[in-house]
Design a protein around this motif. Structure first.
Motif, PDB file in Angstrom:
ATOM      1  N   ARG A 123       0.812  -1.211   0.000  1.00 45.88           N
ATOM      2  CA  ARG A 123       0.000   0.000   0.000  1.00 45.88           C
ATOM      3  C   ARG A 123       0.851   1.269   0.000  1.00 45.88           C
ATOM      4  O   ARG A 123       0.512   2.239  -0.691  1.00 45.88           O
ATOM      5  CB  ARG A 123      -0.953   0.011   1.202  1.00 45.88           C
ATOM      6  N   GLU A 124       1.932   1.283   0.730  1.00 44.01           N
ATOM      7  CA  GLU A 124       2.763   2.483   0.781  1.00 44.01           C
ATOM      8  C   GLU A 124       3.364   2.792  -0.585  1.00 44.01           C
ATOM      9  O   GLU A 124       3.406   3.955  -1.008  1.00 44.01           O
ATOM     10  CB  GLU A 124       3.862   2.322   1.834  1.00 44.01           C
ATOM     11  N   LEU A 179       0.565   4.085  -2.846  1.00 44.69           N
ATOM     12  CA  LEU A 179       0.244   5.473  -2.580  1.00 44.69           C
ATOM     13  C   LEU A 179       1.322   6.419  -3.140  1.00 44.69           C
ATOM     14  O   LEU A 179       1.004   7.478  -3.687  1.00 44.69           O
ATOM     15  CB  LEU A 179       0.092   5.698  -1.076  1.00 44.69           C
ATOM     16  N   ARG A 213       0.018   9.176  -5.933  1.00 47.57           N
ATOM     17  CA  ARG A 213      -0.129  10.603  -5.594  1.00 47.57           C
ATOM     18  C   ARG A 213       0.218  11.532  -6.763  1.00 47.57           C
ATOM     19  O   ARG A 213      -0.537  12.470  -7.038  1.00 47.57           O
ATOM     20  CB  ARG A 213       0.710  10.923  -4.357  1.00 47.57           C
ATOM     21  N   SER A 267      -8.878  10.749  -4.746  1.00 45.60           N
ATOM     22  CA  SER A 267      -7.552  10.953  -4.163  1.00 45.60           C
ATOM     23  C   SER A 267      -6.767   9.662  -4.317  1.00 45.60           C
ATOM     24  O   SER A 267      -7.330   8.610  -4.664  1.00 45.60           O
ATOM     25  CB  SER A 267      -7.653  11.313  -2.678  1.00 45.60           C
ATOM     26  N   ALA A 268      -5.468   9.742  -4.051  1.00 44.53           N
ATOM     27  CA  ALA A 268      -4.635   8.539  -4.130  1.00 44.53           C
ATOM     28  C   ALA A 268      -5.104   7.493  -3.126  1.00 44.53           C
ATOM     29  O   ALA A 268      -5.110   6.293  -3.416  1.00 44.53           O
ATOM     30  CB  ALA A 268      -3.177   8.914  -3.865  1.00 44.53           C
ATOM     31  N   GLU A 269      -5.511   7.935  -1.949  1.00 37.92           N
ATOM     32  CA  GLU A 269      -5.964   7.004  -0.912  1.00 37.92           C
ATOM     33  C   GLU A 269      -7.252   6.304  -1.327  1.00 37.92           C
ATOM     34  O   GLU A 269      -7.397   5.086  -1.163  1.00 37.92           O
ATOM     35  CB  GLU A 269      -6.172   7.755   0.402  1.00 37.92           C
ATOM     36  N   ILE A 270      -8.192   7.077  -1.862  1.00 37.95           N
ATOM     37  CA  ILE A 270      -9.459   6.483  -2.300  1.00 37.95           C
ATOM     38  C   ILE A 270      -9.222   5.538  -3.478  1.00 37.95           C
ATOM     39  O   ILE A 270      -9.808   4.455  -3.557  1.00 37.95           O
ATOM     40  CB  ILE A 270     -10.461   7.597  -2.664  1.00 37.95           C
ATOM     41  N   SER A 305      -6.509   3.861  -4.056  1.00 40.07           N
ATOM     42  CA  SER A 305      -5.875   2.663  -3.508  1.00 40.07           C
ATOM     43  C   SER A 305      -6.921   1.725  -2.911  1.00 40.07           C
ATOM     44  O   SER A 305      -6.843   0.500  -3.074  1.00 40.07           O
ATOM     45  CB  SER A 305      -4.846   3.046  -2.444  1.00 40.07           C
ATOM     46  N   ASP A 306      -7.902   2.285  -2.220  1.00 38.75           N
ATOM     47  CA  ASP A 306      -8.983   1.468  -1.667  1.00 38.75           C
ATOM     48  C   ASP A 306      -9.750   0.755  -2.789  1.00 38.75           C
ATOM     49  O   ASP A 306     -10.113  -0.421  -2.659  1.00 38.75           O
ATOM     50  CB  ASP A 306      -9.946   2.335  -0.860  1.00 38.75           C
TER      51      ASP A 306
END
Length: 278
Positions: free
Chosen positions: A162-163, A166, A170, A190-193, A195-196
Motif C-alpha cells: 500500500r505504501e 500510494l 499521488r 484521491s490517491a488514498e481512495i 488505492s482502496d
C-alpha cells in the motif's frame, strides 16, 4: 411443429431467430458464449420414454443473444460483451441472467485462465482502465505508466504494497501536490481512495470462485442504491468547478460498459469489510 413452448428456444431456434434479424451466427458460437458466460446454460428436460432430452433457453436469453450479436460488430474482443449479462443481472435480476452466468461472465471479463487466476493480460487491462478512469488530466505520462505497471503486477501476483501504491498514485491523482481530494463532497478522488478501489477489486478477483451467493446479492442491492444516490446528487457533482466534467447524466450504455468493474468493486469492498481487524 415446435418441440418446446414458444417462450423457450432450442439452439436451432436461437440461430433461426438471429438469422431472421440479419446475423449469421454458428452453432459453435452458442457453445462458446455459454462457456464464457455471455449466455446461460440451457435448461434440459426429458422427452419421455427413452426419447432423450431437449435443451432450451428462455426468451430473455434470446433477447440477450440478439443484443450481443449486435454489439459484437462494435468491439474487437469478447471482454466488453461480458458487461451485458452482468448489467442485466444487476438491474433486472435472475430472470434475465442467472448468478451462475454472472460468475462466468465476470471471470471471462477479468481474464482468468484455466487455473482460475487472473492472466497478466487481464491484469493489465484492469490496471489500465482503473488509471484512465481516475487520473488527473495534468498527470505526466511516465507517472501514469509506472502506476499501471505496478498495478498490473500487484493484481497478477495478488501482492499489494500500500505504501508503494500510494507513492506512485499521488503524482497521478494530485500532480500539483495540493494535498486535498479532487471533486465534490460525496464523490472525492484521491490517491488514498483510488488505492482502496483497486485493493477492493484485487481482493474480489483473488477470491472470485469462493465468494458466497449472498455477497453477490448484497452487491446487487448496493448497486441499486448507488444508482439512486447518483441520480439525487448528480446536479451537485456536475457543478463542481474542478471535477464536474467527469460527472455526466446517468447513461444506460455507460452503465452497461462499466457493469463488471462496478460489481467487482462492490464485491471487494464487502469482502474487505468482513476481514478481521488487525
Amino acid at each position: 411443429m415446435n418441440a418446446c413452448p414458444s417462450r423457450y428456444y432450442t439452439r436451432e431456434q436461437l440461430l433461426t431467430e438471429a438469422r431472421s434479424k440479419g446475423f449469421d451466427p454458428s452453432a459453435r458460437l452458442v457453445t462458446d458464449w455459454v462457456s464464457l458466460g455471455l449466455l446461460d446454460r440451457p435448461k434440459k428436460r426429458g422427452l419421455g420414454r427413452g426419447k432423450g432430452t431437449i435443451a432450451t433457453w428462455p426468451e430473455n436469453q434470446l433477447k440477450l443473444f440478439l443484443a450481443l450479436l449486435d454489439k459484437r460488430s462494435e468491439v474487437k474482443h469478447v471482454r466488453p460483451l461480458c458487461n451485458m449479462p452482468v448489467w442485466l443481472w444487476l438491474v433486472w435480476g435472475d430472470e434475465h441472467a442467472s448468478l451462475r452466468q454472472v460468475r462466468r461472465a465476470l471471470s471471462t471479463w477479468s481474464g482468468r485462465d484455466q487455473k482460475k487466476t487472473v492472466s497478466i493480460a487481464g491484469a493489465e487491462k484492469i490496471a489500465r482502465q482503473s488509471v484512465k478512469q481516475h487520473a488527473h488530466p495534468d498527470a505526466k505520462r511516465e507517472n501514469r505508466r509506472q502506476l499501471r505497471e505496478f498495478l498490473k503486477l500487484a493484481i497478477y501476483y495478488r501482492n499489494f504494497d500500500r505504501e508503494k501504491l500510494l507513492a506512485l498514485a499521488r503524482p497521478v491523482f494530485d500532480p500539483h501536490a495540493t494535498g486535498r481530494p479532487r471533486g465534490p463532497i460525496g464523490a472525492p478522488v484521491s490517491a488514498e481512495i483510488f488505492s482502496d478501489l483497486v485493493e477492493a477489486r484485487a481482493t474480489a478477483l483473488a477470491f472470485l470462485d469462493e465468494i458466497p451467493d449472498n455477497v453477490f446479492e448484497w452487491a446487487r442491492g448496493a448497486y441499486a442504491e448507488s444508482v439512486v444516490g447518483y441520480l439525487q446528487d448528480f446536479p451537485r457533482f456536475a457543478s463542481d468547478p474542478e471535477f464536474g466534467h467527469i460527472h455526466r447524466p446517468l447513461d444506460a450504455q455507460e452503465a452497461i460498459n462499466n457493469a463488471c468493474q462496478s460489481l467487482l468493486t462492490l464485491l471487494g469492498f464487502c469482502l474487505k469489510a468482513q476481514e478481521p481487524s488487525p
